[in-house]
Design a protein around this motif. Structure first.
Motif, PDB file in Angstrom:
ATOM      1  N   SER A  31      48.576  40.796 -38.603  1.00 11.00           N
ATOM      2  CA  SER A  31      48.820  39.335 -38.469  1.00 11.00           C
ATOM      3  C   SER A  31      48.345  38.925 -37.749  1.00 11.00           C
ATOM      4  O   SER A  31      49.959  37.882 -37.560  1.00 11.00           O
ATOM      5  N   ARG A  39      53.920  32.151 -40.387  1.00 10.93           N
ATOM      6  CA  ARG A  39      55.252  32.546 -40.657  1.00 10.93           C
ATOM      7  C   ARG A  39      55.934  33.116 -40.148  1.00 10.93           C
ATOM      8  O   ARG A  39      57.280  32.631 -40.332  1.00 10.93           O
ATOM      9  N   LEU A  40      55.536  34.063 -38.981  1.00 12.25           N
ATOM     10  CA  LEU A  40      57.114  34.456 -38.617  1.00 12.25           C
ATOM     11  C   LEU A  40      57.437  33.305 -37.966  1.00 12.25           C
ATOM     12  O   LEU A  40      59.055  33.180 -37.239  1.00 12.25           O
ATOM     13  N   ARG A  43      59.967  31.066 -40.159  1.00 12.79           N
ATOM     14  CA  ARG A  43      60.824  31.624 -40.479  1.00 12.79           C
ATOM     15  C   ARG A  43      61.994  31.869 -39.624  1.00 12.79           C
ATOM     16  O   ARG A  43      63.068  32.150 -40.025  1.00 12.79           O
ATOM     17  N   ASP A  44      62.116  32.863 -37.793  1.00 12.31           N
ATOM     18  CA  ASP A  44      62.525  33.126 -37.156  1.00 12.31           C
ATOM     19  C   ASP A  44      62.098  32.673 -35.652  1.00 12.31           C
ATOM     20  O   ASP A  44      61.611  33.430 -34.821  1.00 12.31           O
ATOM     21  N   ILE A  62      58.334  40.197 -29.550  1.00 17.37           N
ATOM     22  CA  ILE A  62      59.247  39.726 -30.788  1.00 17.37           C
ATOM     23  C   ILE A  62      59.824  40.643 -31.060  1.00 17.37           C
ATOM     24  O   ILE A  62      59.950  41.983 -30.857  1.00 17.37           O
ATOM     25  N   GLY A  64      62.555  40.843 -34.004  1.00 13.34           N
ATOM     26  CA  GLY A  64      63.011  41.254 -34.814  1.00 13.34           C
ATOM     27  C   GLY A  64      64.180  41.907 -35.242  1.00 13.34           C
ATOM     28  O   GLY A  64      64.037  42.860 -35.228  1.00 13.34           O
ATOM     29  N   ASP A  66      66.433  42.104 -39.347  1.00 14.03           N
ATOM     30  CA  ASP A  66      66.113  42.443 -40.842  1.00 14.03           C
ATOM     31  C   ASP A  66      67.207  41.925 -41.218  1.00 14.03           C
ATOM     32  O   ASP A  66      67.696  41.723 -42.260  1.00 14.03           O
TER      33      ASP A  66
END
Length: 139
Positions: A31, A39-40, A43-44, A62, A64, A66
C-alpha cells in the motif's frame, strides 16, 4: 524539543510521506503508493501523525483505529534525527488519540529483522507477544 511540531496529515502530505518512508522506514508495503496513502488520509487524516522540525518532516506514525482495536504502523524517524525523543513524542500523540477514541491497547507490527525498531518499541513500553508476533502496550 520545543521546536518539534506534531500534527495530523493533510492530502498535500501524500508525496512527502512516501518520499520520507523511502529513507526513514524499514521495509515497504503493497500500500506504499499515492492511491493507498491518499485513501488512508481521505478516510482518517488524524490517523497519520507527522513530526516536523523547521518545516521538515522528521518522523511519522500511523495510529489506526477501527472502532475496536488500536493499530500502529510506520513509526519512522529521519536517520539524522534519531535518539532525540521524536519517536516517543509520536507514540505519545498516538496513545492520546487512542485514549480519546476509547482505545485501551495498542499493537504494532514490527519486522523481526528490524532490531533498531524493536529497541525503540521496547523503550516506549511495548513488548512482544510471541504467539502473535505483534508488539502491544496497554494504556
Amino acid at each position: 524539543m520545543t521546536d518539534l511540531i506534531i500534527r495530523s496529515s493533510t492530502p498535500d502530505d501524500v508525496t512527502a510521506l512516501l518520499e520520507f518512508w523511502r529513507t526513514a522506514a524499514e521495509g515497504t508495503s503493497i500500500s506504499d503508493d499515492e492511491d493507498g496513502v491518499g485513501r488512508l488520509i481521505a478516510r482518517d487524516a488524524e490517523a497519520v501523525i507527522i513530526a516536523e522540525r523547521d518545516g521538515r518532516m522528521v518522523g511519522t506514525v500511523i495510529a489506526g483505529w477501527d472502532g475496536w482495536r488500536c493499530h500502529l504502523y510506520r513509526l519512522a524517524v529521519d536517520p539524522g534525527s534519531r535518539r532525540q525523543g521524536i519517536g516517543g513524542a509520536l507514540l505519545e500523540a498516538a496513545e492520546q488519540r487512542f485514549t480519546a477514541l476509547g482505545g485501551r491497547r495498542g499493537d504494532a507490527m514490527v519486522l523481526e529483522r528490524n532490531e533498531l525498531g524493536q529497541r525503540a518499541w521496547r523503550a516506549a513500553g511495548y513488548a512482544p507477544e510471541p504467539q502473535w508476533r505483534r508488539w502491544v502496550k496497554k494504556f
